[in-house]
Design a protein around this motif. Structure first.
Motif, PDB file in Angstrom:
ATOM      1  N   UNK A  83       0.790  -1.002  -0.120  1.00  0.00           N
ATOM      2  CA  UNK A  83      -0.062   0.056   0.085  1.00  0.00           C
ATOM      3  C   UNK A  83       0.928   1.267  -0.030  1.00  0.00           C
ATOM      4  N   UNK A  84       0.187   2.279  -0.232  1.00  0.00           N
ATOM      5  CA  UNK A  84       0.804   3.671  -0.192  1.00  0.00           C
ATOM      6  C   UNK A  84      -0.248   4.827   0.163  1.00  0.00           C
ATOM      7  N   UNK A  85       0.216   5.849   0.513  1.00  0.00           N
ATOM      8  CA  UNK A  85      -0.882   6.891   0.721  1.00  0.00           C
ATOM      9  C   UNK A  85      -0.534   8.092  -0.333  1.00  0.00           C
ATOM     10  N   UNK A  86      -1.416   8.944  -0.501  1.00  0.00           N
ATOM     11  CA  UNK A  86      -1.487   9.959  -1.386  1.00  0.00           C
ATOM     12  C   UNK A  86      -2.375  11.197  -0.971  1.00  0.00           C
ATOM     13  N   UNK A  87      -1.880  12.289  -1.231  1.00  0.00           N
ATOM     14  CA  UNK A  87      -2.265  13.611  -0.690  1.00  0.00           C
ATOM     15  C   UNK A  87      -3.618  13.901  -1.702  1.00  0.00           C
ATOM     16  N   UNK A  88      -4.744  14.254  -1.085  1.00  0.00           N
ATOM     17  CA  UNK A  88      -5.995  14.544  -1.706  1.00  0.00           C
ATOM     18  C   UNK A  88      -6.770  15.719  -0.969  1.00  0.00           C
ATOM     19  N   UNK A  89      -6.139  16.948  -1.592  1.00  0.00           N
ATOM     20  CA  UNK A  89      -6.608  18.028  -1.006  1.00  0.00           C
ATOM     21  C   UNK A  89      -6.448  18.128   0.391  1.00  0.00           C
ATOM     22  N   UNK A  90      -7.419  18.381   1.153  1.00  0.00           N
ATOM     23  CA  UNK A  90      -7.054  18.606   2.459  1.00  0.00           C
ATOM     24  C   UNK A  90      -6.996  17.293   3.521  1.00  0.00           C
ATOM     25  N   UNK A  91      -7.252  16.312   2.398  1.00  0.00           N
ATOM     26  CA  UNK A  91      -7.316  14.888   3.188  1.00  0.00           C
ATOM     27  C   UNK A  91      -6.076  13.837   2.395  1.00  0.00           C
ATOM     28  N   UNK A  92      -6.481  12.545   2.235  1.00  0.00           N
ATOM     29  CA  UNK A  92      -5.545  11.841   1.583  1.00  0.00           C
ATOM     30  C   UNK A  92      -6.142  10.484   1.302  1.00  0.00           C
ATOM     31  N   UNK A  93      -5.668   9.589   0.652  1.00  0.00           N
ATOM     32  CA  UNK A  93      -6.048   8.204   0.410  1.00  0.00           C
ATOM     33  C   UNK A  93      -5.001   7.106   0.567  1.00  0.00           C
TER      34      UNK A  93
END
Length: 386
Positions: A83-93
């Protein structure tokens, strides 16, 4: 003696958290990491989720295989893996692979600015045994098939664009990928007992549709210099990629892979090792080897997925062992960071930090049931050092 000199202060949330390799001179290699007191202190008693954590840290369950992700109508996949995380506006994925065959693929969970789940959805379907992978600097997720003549698929974490098969990256038993924006290459591990370590050089950086696959060439020692040679037939036909280049260095079961500031680390599960490639000097060495730890004292066994934090710490998940994520610090100390209890027939997969570095996501692939349908995906929040 500190083997790695780490640069702090990278942009959190990229796969290239800031830490780099000390320049090597001749045979001046330091000993691999040894057990010691970790930066977060001792593990406390198991919490309500059966997880032992240092003081100040808490866990929550994000999703369970076969059940809808809380707050959504999406059913979470079986056998969650890389897995990995990605920025998404003020949140993330958070993106997670599914290591089942057939119908593997990958899914994503979207979080708002407070950490609340705001959505979940499929980003890849119809593939086989998607194990690990890697994040690209252009915010796509490379999902790798851990099967003979497997492919790499480039996927969209945001769920907008269709996934694309990247055949030019070679057909072999793929495991993990790590992008190097300095050399404009992607490193690839191979999960075979006589596997190799590769790099893919795209014709155009940011476009993985064409390019050159190369394999690492080196001696049989556990440290030394290395070079790269082209793989003549990346499609693995008629000869498998790992057998096409004389002198290609063999590794016993390539697993996780992580790049940061002129250094790439990757694990090999067959011998419980963490390898370090110093890319400015084209030298390699062992960053960890459980056989070089005093008998019975190795805190890290079953080495598997690996990620890094902005502090320069490496976090390595265990496939087996005693179900721990261990930390290796910049001064070469290895210590447990967390332990999952009651799940001895599982493995820990997919460690990844949120963009702000305050949350660590990971999964227990088979959970308490020991079955791929029993996977559990977690979040740990706490005072991670910056």
């Amino acid at each position: 003696m500190e083997r790695r000199s780490f640069l702090r202060g990278a942009v959190i949330g990229t796969s290239a958290a800031a830490f780099g390799g000390t320049l090597m001179h001749g045979a001046a290699y330091a000993a691999p990491a040894q057990p010691g007191a970790g930066p977060y202190g001792a593990l406390g008693p198991a919490d309500a989720n059966g997880i032992l954590l240092p003081a100040g840290f808490t866990s929550r369950v994000v999703a369970r295989s076969g059940q809808t992700v809380p707050g959504t109508s999406y059913t979470w996949h079986s056998a969650p893996d890389g897995g990995a995380c990605f920025a998404d506006g003020t949140g993330w994925i958070y993106v997670s692979n599914s290591e089942i065959n057939p119908s593997g693929g990958a899914s994503a969970v979207r979080f708002g600015s407070t950490g609340a789940v705001t959505g979940a959805y499929r980003i890849l379907s119809g593939t086989r045994q998607n194990c690990a992978g890697g994040k690209t600097p252009w915010n796509t997720w490379l999902s790798c098939e851990e099967v003979s003549l497997g492919y790499v698929y480039e996927t969209d974490p945001y769920g907008v664009n269709a996934a694309v098969r990247r055949a030019a990256m070679g057909r072999f038993k793929h495991e993990a990928a790590a992008a190097d924006p300095v050399r404009k290459v992607v490193y690839l591990t191979e999960d075979e007992t006589s596997g190799c370590f590769y790099r893919f050089i795209p014709t155009t950086w940011g476009d993985l549709s064409s390019g050159t696959l190369q394999v690492m060439v080196a001696g049989t020692a556990s440290s030394g210099s290395f070079s790269w040679q082209n793989v003549p037939d990346p499609d693995g036909s008629p000869t498998v990629t790992r057998s096409q280049v004389s002198g290609a260095k063999k590794f016993n079961g390539g697993e996780g892979c992580h790049y940061a500031n002129d250094t790439v680390w990757f694990t090999t599960k067959g011998d419980n090792r963490l390898w370090q490639l110093n890319l400015t000097t084209n030298t390699y060495e062992l960053a960890y080897d459980d056989s070089l730890v005093p008998s019975g004292a190795a805190p890290l066994t079953g080495v598997d997925n690996v990620t890094g934090s902005s502090s320069g710490d490496l976090f390595i998940a265990e496939d087996g062992g005693n179900m721990e994520i261990c930390v290796i610090t910049p001064d070469d100390v290895v210590a447990p960071f967390l332990r999952i209890t009651g799940q001895s027939s599982s493995e820990i997969t997919g460690p990844a930090f949120s963009p702000d570095g305050r949350r660590l996501y990971f999964s227990s692939q088979r959970g308490t049931s020991g079955s791929s349908s029993g996977g559990i995906t977690y979040e740990v929040t706490g005072p991670f050092r910056a």
